[in-house]
Design a protein around this motif. Sequence first.
Motif, short mmCIF file in Angstrom:
data_model
loop_
_atom_site.label_atom_id
_atom_site.label_comp_id
_atom_site.label_asym_id
_atom_site.label_seq_id
_atom_site.Cartn_x
_atom_site.Cartn_y
_atom_site.Cartn_z
N GLN A 153 43.99 43.84 36.42
CA GLN A 153 43.90 43.09 37.42
C GLN A 153 44.13 41.90 37.25
OE1 GLN A 153 39.21 42.55 36.22
NE2 GLN A 153 39.15 40.61 36.10
N ASP A 176 36.17 40.76 43.16
CA ASP A 176 35.39 40.67 42.02
C ASP A 176 34.70 39.28 41.64
OD1 ASP A 176 34.66 39.66 39.49
OD2 ASP A 176 36.27 40.24 38.36
N THR A 184 31.53 44.98 39.87
CA THR A 184 32.69 44.59 40.82
C THR A 184 34.24 44.02 40.29
OG1 THR A 184 32.44 42.02 40.53
CG2 THR A 184 30.50 42.66 42.37
N THR A 185 33.91 44.22 39.01
CA THR A 185 35.57 43.69 37.84
C THR A 185 36.24 45.47 38.76
OG1 THR A 185 34.15 45.10 36.31
CG2 THR A 185 34.12 42.94 36.78
#
Length: 429
Positions: free
Chosen positions: A193, A252, A258-259
């Motif tokens: 991410q 996120d 939500t990651t």
Amino acid sequence: MSIRIDRRKFLMGSSALAMAGAAGVMPSWAQAQSLRLTFWGGQARADRTYGATDLYTAAKGTAVEGEFLAWNDYWPKLATQTAGGNAPDIIQMDYRYIVEYAKRNAIAPLDEFVGGALKLDDFDADQLEGGKVDGKLYGISLGANSVATLYNASAFEEAGIEAPTNAWTLDDLMAIGEAFKAANIRGGMKAIQDGSYSEPMLDNWLRQRGKALYTADGKLGFEEADAVEWYQLWSTMRDAGVCVSAEDQALDTGPLETTMVVQGKAAMMPSNSNQLVGFQAIVQDKLNMVGYPRIAAGVGGGHYRKPSMFFSVGGSSANKEAAADFLNFFISDPEAVKILGVERGIPCSAATRDIVAPTLDETNQIALNFVANLGDLLGPLPPSPPAAAGEISESLLRTLGQEVGFGAKSPEQAGADLVAGANDILSRA
């Protein structure tokens, strides 16, 4: 007599209780036999916490009524409660905010209870120091942890890519990113991410370079050139498809769900060692962790054993000694610590670690072994962040990361804005 309030009813009625207290009509039993507790985290943390509070109520006859929120929701609500003199008796506190809350008397010093309600004889010295502000003890560390790179071991295996180790570097991260692009699993899963607005990841990167986020006197510990290089690093990874797109990263919003790893958009993400338990509880794939990537082979010292979080006592609490007694129970009762495990970090008492270690499942063992075996990654604990650090990390750093990601600002503009904006926030504080 012990009075127990249903948690849901308590949360619905807490405002009425607060108004009654402000009007001077708080029932006497509420002060003597009830404590309020607030903490951030997910359902897995809540289940463990409530298991421990139930044991405390059974042992002491004191009801502990709890409320938990996601990180992003927790701090605005706590600020409102403390400003209104309606803070809970027991407050989960973070290292970055403890100075601010202590200096505003929003949390109470605990020194008068040490040796009495609080038994800290075998508590780790570095963890005790981490809870002190101006020489006074304001927080009891609930566990030692370290920043970590959380990774989806199942995804690495599926893609046929070797998982990273604590020796990995930023060059290795780029190579892993290229390998994930070539494998093209799960609709184009990226390697990692976007870490450009992760304060812990920036902090670690700076520490490896001999610098810091903040100095001991509350100033910035880095310069504009460092900030520009940071944003250039992540722009390179974003353009190469190594990290997720700005559009995906914007999804996120704070909660674990939500990651990018949980949503399956990235195989890795910056995290903390104590969070592995919570993530594994909501992900079917096998998860694991390693340190943050090194800036070059052999460079270490970026990590440190941070108090994962504290329990503090509300400055306005009428039940400070009872709250201190609860803190002592939470960190030392054998059955309570078995329930809590290492979800909040590695226990800070030698006796507690001895109790917990044999009870741990595989996921918890991973967390314990990671913190215990950082090797040359381990450096000294930095000073507590200045009072305004939360605004810098939660607002400024996040906003600038998004602006660079979406092309609204160049790395050079964002680097200048980060230093100028952070200095302005610090000067106003």
